[in-house]
Design a protein around this motif. Structure first.
Motif, mmCIF file in Angstrom:
data_model
loop_
_atom_site.group_PDB
_atom_site.id
_atom_site.type_symbol
_atom_site.label_atom_id
_atom_site.label_comp_id
_atom_site.label_asym_id
_atom_site.label_seq_id
_atom_site.Cartn_x
_atom_site.Cartn_y
_atom_site.Cartn_z
ATOM 1 N N LEU A 1 0.829 -1.206 0.000
ATOM 2 C CA LEU A 1 0.000 0.000 0.000
ATOM 3 C C LEU A 1 0.863 1.257 0.000
ATOM 4 C CD1 LEU A 1 -2.774 -1.116 2.507
ATOM 5 C CD2 LEU A 1 -2.998 -0.847 0.030
ATOM 6 N N LEU A 2 1.978 1.221 0.728
ATOM 7 C CA LEU A 2 2.887 2.368 0.745
ATOM 8 C C LEU A 2 3.448 2.622 -0.651
ATOM 9 C CD1 LEU A 2 4.560 4.538 2.172
ATOM 10 C CD2 LEU A 2 6.215 2.759 2.779
ATOM 11 N N MET A 3 3.820 1.558 -1.347
ATOM 12 C CA MET A 3 4.338 1.720 -2.707
ATOM 13 C C MET A 3 3.288 2.330 -3.630
ATOM 14 S SD MET A 3 6.418 -1.890 -2.981
ATOM 15 C CE MET A 3 6.735 -1.781 -4.762
ATOM 16 N N LEU A 4 2.039 1.867 -3.501
ATOM 17 C CA LEU A 4 0.956 2.428 -4.317
ATOM 18 C C LEU A 4 0.737 3.901 -3.999
ATOM 19 C CD1 LEU A 4 -1.568 -0.526 -4.161
ATOM 20 C CD2 LEU A 4 -0.808 0.574 -6.266
ATOM 21 N N ALA A 5 0.703 4.227 -2.707
ATOM 22 C CA ALA A 5 0.466 5.614 -2.312
ATOM 23 C C ALA A 5 1.593 6.517 -2.828
ATOM 24 C CB ALA A 5 0.356 5.705 -0.792
ATOM 25 N N LEU A 6 2.835 6.068 -2.661
ATOM 26 C CA LEU A 6 3.962 6.874 -3.133
ATOM 27 C C LEU A 6 3.926 7.039 -4.647
ATOM 28 C CD1 LEU A 6 6.755 5.366 -0.870
ATOM 29 C CD2 LEU A 6 5.955 7.744 -0.821
ATOM 30 N N CYS A 7 3.609 5.945 -5.343
ATOM 31 C CA CYS A 7 3.554 5.987 -6.802
ATOM 32 C C CYS A 7 2.512 6.996 -7.268
ATOM 33 C CB CYS A 7 3.246 4.588 -7.328
ATOM 34 S SG CYS A 7 3.291 4.452 -9.121
ATOM 35 N N ARG A 8 1.321 6.947 -6.644
ATOM 36 C CA ARG A 8 0.238 7.853 -7.062
ATOM 37 C C ARG A 8 0.472 9.279 -6.590
ATOM 38 N NH1 ARG A 8 -5.163 4.023 -6.978
ATOM 39 N NH2 ARG A 8 -4.216 2.438 -8.295
ATOM 40 N N ALA A 9 1.389 9.440 -5.636
ATOM 41 C CA ALA A 9 1.745 10.789 -5.191
ATOM 42 C C ALA A 9 2.933 11.331 -5.986
ATOM 43 C CB ALA A 9 2.079 10.772 -3.697
ATOM 44 N N GLY A 10 3.335 10.593 -7.033
ATOM 45 C CA GLY A 10 4.433 11.041 -7.872
ATOM 46 C C GLY A 10 5.805 10.804 -7.270
ATOM 47 N N ARG A 11 5.895 9.814 -6.379
ATOM 48 C CA ARG A 11 7.163 9.538 -5.686
ATOM 49 C C ARG A 11 7.589 8.096 -5.969
ATOM 50 N NH1 ARG A 11 5.230 11.728 0.137
ATOM 51 N NH2 ARG A 11 7.245 10.885 0.853
ATOM 52 N N GLY A 12 7.703 7.786 -7.258
ATOM 53 C CA GLY A 12 8.004 6.423 -7.676
ATOM 54 C C GLY A 12 9.339 5.905 -7.175
ATOM 55 N N THR A 13 10.351 6.769 -7.125
ATOM 56 C CA THR A 13 11.672 6.340 -6.647
ATOM 57 C C THR A 13 11.588 5.870 -5.197
ATOM 58 O OG1 THR A 13 12.758 7.895 -8.140
ATOM 59 C CG2 THR A 13 14.064 7.045 -6.306
ATOM 60 N N GLU A 14 10.840 6.596 -4.363
ATOM 61 C CA GLU A 14 10.668 6.201 -2.967
ATOM 62 C C GLU A 14 9.904 4.879 -2.857
ATOM 63 O OE1 GLU A 14 9.544 9.520 -0.214
ATOM 64 O OE2 GLU A 14 9.722 10.685 -2.060
ATOM 65 N N ALA A 15 8.961 4.668 -3.782
ATOM 66 C CA ALA A 15 8.215 3.403 -3.795
ATOM 67 C C ALA A 15 9.163 2.230 -4.049
ATOM 68 C CB ALA A 15 7.117 3.444 -4.857
ATOM 69 N N LEU A 16 10.098 2.419 -4.996
ATOM 70 C CA LEU A 16 11.074 1.364 -5.289
ATOM 71 C C LEU A 16 12.018 1.136 -4.104
ATOM 72 C CD1 LEU A 16 11.923 2.353 -8.977
ATOM 73 C CD2 LEU A 16 10.493 0.443 -8.209
ATOM 74 N N LEU A 17 12.365 2.210 -3.398
ATOM 75 C CA LEU A 17 13.220 2.068 -2.215
ATOM 76 C C LEU A 17 12.499 1.295 -1.108
ATOM 77 C CD1 LEU A 17 14.911 5.593 -1.969
ATOM 78 C CD2 LEU A 17 16.055 3.403 -2.360
ATOM 79 N N ALA A 18 11.197 1.545 -0.954
ATOM 80 C CA ALA A 18 10.426 0.825 0.058
ATOM 81 C C ALA A 18 10.428 -0.673 -0.239
ATOM 82 C CB ALA A 18 8.986 1.358 0.101
ATOM 83 N N TYR A 19 10.327 -1.020 -1.518
ATOM 84 C CA TYR A 19 10.382 -2.433 -1.917
ATOM 85 C C TYR A 19 11.744 -3.035 -1.570
ATOM 86 C CZ TYR A 19 10.464 -6.586 -4.872
ATOM 87 O OH TYR A 19 10.587 -7.877 -5.329
ATOM 88 N N GLU A 20 12.806 -2.323 -1.901
ATOM 89 C CA GLU A 20 14.161 -2.841 -1.660
ATOM 90 C C GLU A 20 14.419 -3.044 -0.164
ATOM 91 O OE1 GLU A 20 16.453 -4.093 -3.592
ATOM 92 O OE2 GLU A 20 15.104 -3.816 -5.285
ATOM 93 N N GLU A 21 13.925 -2.132 0.635
ATOM 94 C CA GLU A 21 14.117 -2.264 2.085
ATOM 95 C C GLU A 21 13.400 -3.502 2.614
ATOM 96 O OE1 GLU A 21 12.787 1.456 3.611
ATOM 97 O OE2 GLU A 21 14.527 2.569 2.836
ATOM 98 N N LEU A 22 12.166 -3.731 2.145
ATOM 99 C CA LEU A 22 11.438 -4.933 2.581
ATOM 100 C C LEU A 22 12.130 -6.188 2.061
ATOM 101 C CD1 LEU A 22 9.006 -6.363 3.889
ATOM 102 C CD2 LEU A 22 7.849 -6.165 1.684
ATOM 103 N N ARG A 23 12.582 -6.158 0.807
ATOM 104 C CA ARG A 23 13.255 -7.334 0.248
ATOM 105 C C ARG A 23 14.482 -7.697 1.086
ATOM 106 N NH1 ARG A 23 17.425 -8.572 -2.403
ATOM 107 N NH2 ARG A 23 18.112 -6.404 -2.608
ATOM 108 N N ARG A 24 15.216 -6.694 1.524
ATOM 109 C CA ARG A 24 16.407 -6.938 2.344
ATOM 110 C C ARG A 24 16.017 -7.499 3.724
ATOM 111 N NH1 ARG A 24 18.422 -2.438 1.565
ATOM 112 N NH2 ARG A 24 17.746 -1.331 3.427
ATOM 113 N N ARG A 25 14.965 -6.949 4.316
ATOM 114 C CA ARG A 25 14.523 -7.435 5.627
ATOM 115 C C ARG A 25 14.075 -8.889 5.554
ATOM 116 N NH1 ARG A 25 11.952 -2.287 5.900
ATOM 117 N NH2 ARG A 25 9.883 -3.193 5.546
#
Length: 262
Positions: A203-227
């Motif tokens: 949901l955070l990735m979707l919200a960031l993407c729709r708020a025009g913050r796609g790079t942050e959405a990708l970072l959120a994914y990478e952080e979860l993938r690492r965890r």
């Protein structure tokens, strides 16, 4: 909701937080923790009798104290005195039964969530979000907070999951209603509180993407993938991987698609 919504006997019971019983808005002293645990377990039976063995197992588990029968009798007597006129705690021959009592905040929560689902299905997304927010306001802490009993520990876990699912559904509805900015901060906190849970990050990735913050959405994914890799040796699930791929290729349909709320 306030304290005006009570069982028909005039006593309001609450379990969405520390156990409370209120008569005319005044809290009733309920005695020591195990006595309160007995009351909480009996309240959850919703008027059904509970056998002596079932009550002992629910409150003390598989290794009850030697004098547990005396303790049960003592706590039942203590609850009868505490509750006074109104709710009836009796031995039926097959078990202990608490009648004339209901968990009022649980009932109110159920009604609000049901109404929110109906509003969502009718396309009334803003009303659905308001109803879910009112349901969340009924929580005063963890379910039956502070009471140690195997039955209540299991219920606490179950209700923690239910509460999270409703919260995630509310945030998904907020994004779907075109308010992604309002969701971002709450989703960041939710993802931090549940670092291995995938739905808040989705949901955070979707919200960031729709708020025009796609790079942050990708970072959120990478952080979860690492965890997930460090804690469990696994990758994110298919829904999250698919969303990640769509953000990478800047899928234009992503910006307008409804958010799945289940």
């Amino acid at each position: 909701m306030g304290d005006s919504h009570t069982s028909h006997t005039g006593v309001r019971f609450e379990l969405l937080g520390p156990l409370r019983a209120l008569r005319d808005g005044v809290e009733i002293p309920l005695g020591p923790p195990k006595q309160r645990a007995v009351l909480a377990v009996l309240l959850l039976q919703e008027g059904r009798p509970m056998s002596y063995d079932g009550l002992v197992e629910a409150v003390w588990g598989g290794s009850p104290p030697v004098h547990v029968r005396n303790l049960v009798q003592k706590y039942v007597s203590g609850l009868r005195r505490a509750l006074g006129d109104g709710p009836l705690l009796e031995w039926t021959g097959s078990g202990y039964r608490l009648s004339g009592a209901a968990v009022d905040d649980l009932r109110e929560r159920r009604q609000l969530v049901d109404a929110a689902l109906a509003a969502r299905d009718a396309g009334e997304l803003r009303r659905a979000a308001e109803l879910v927010a009112r349901a969340e306001e009924l929580w005063r802490g963890e379910f039956a907070e502070g009471l140690a009993a195997p039955c209540l520990a299991a219920e606490r876990l179950r209700w923690s999951e239910k509460r999270l699912s409703v919260l995630e559904a509310r945030l998904a509805g907020q994004i779907e209603a075109g308010r992604p900015f309002e969701s971002v901060h709450e989703l960041v906190r939710l993802a931090a509180a549940h670092p291995l849970r995938e739905r808040p990050v989705e949901l955070l990735m979707l919200a960031l993407c729709r708020a025009g913050r796609g790079t942050e959405a990708l970072l959120a994914y990478e952080e979860l993938r690492r965890r997930l890799a460090e804690a469990l040796g696994t990758d994110p699930g298919p829904a999250l991987r698919s969303l990640h791929a769509r953000i990478l290729r800047q899928d234009p349909a992503l910006l307008a698609e409804p958010v799945p709320v289940g």
